[in-house]
Design an enzyme around this catalytic site. Sequence first.
Site, short mmCIF file in Angstrom:
data_model
loop_
_atom_site.label_atom_id
_atom_site.label_comp_id
_atom_site.label_asym_id
_atom_site.label_seq_id
_atom_site.Cartn_x
_atom_site.Cartn_y
_atom_site.Cartn_z
CD GLN A 78 -3.10 1.02 2.04
OE1 GLN A 78 -3.25 0.05 2.77
NE2 GLN A 78 -3.93 2.04 2.06
CG PHE A 79 1.26 3.76 -3.61
CD1 PHE A 79 1.13 5.13 -3.77
CD2 PHE A 79 0.33 2.93 -4.22
CE1 PHE A 79 0.10 5.65 -4.52
CE2 PHE A 79 -0.70 3.44 -4.98
CZ PHE A 79 -0.82 4.82 -5.14
CB THR A 80 -2.07 5.32 -0.12
OG1 THR A 80 -2.56 4.17 0.55
CG2 THR A 80 -2.46 5.28 -1.59
#
Length: 150
Positions: A78-80
């Site tokens: 999850q890059f966010t």
Amino acid sequence: MRVVLQRVTNASVSIENKVNAEIGLGLLLLVGIEADDTSEDIEWLCRKIVNMRIFNDEDEVMNNSLLDVKGDAIIVSQFTLHASTKKGNRPSYIKAAKPDMAIPLYEEFITSFEKQLGKKVGTGKFGADMKVQLLNDGPVTILMDSKNKS
């Protein structure tokens, strides 16, 4: 590297309407990788997470680890988690590692976690549009950052 760990009674991750992974009691881990993350970050996080005493014992006290309860895990990239919200209303993801670097570290994280846990874990698929379902138990949700080990 940032990880959001959630104690769950069940969780699943689906890709294109097909369940990719499903667990009962255990942890759902959302993993965000930064450009300067290393194997050292991975080892520290995996060791801490599998041994973290956040599952209830017979007295309903959080005194057991994922290992103690023989729980399962799902690991989702999850890059966010590296969103910067300082300016404007559109988050910036400049700190998130690019796929050429993030994918090998994500895979290393999975391998290290499985080694520490002593069994296979479920995963999402890096870069895919995933649907994650979970029943958060407690709720217990913890944010860990390998750059802030205190």
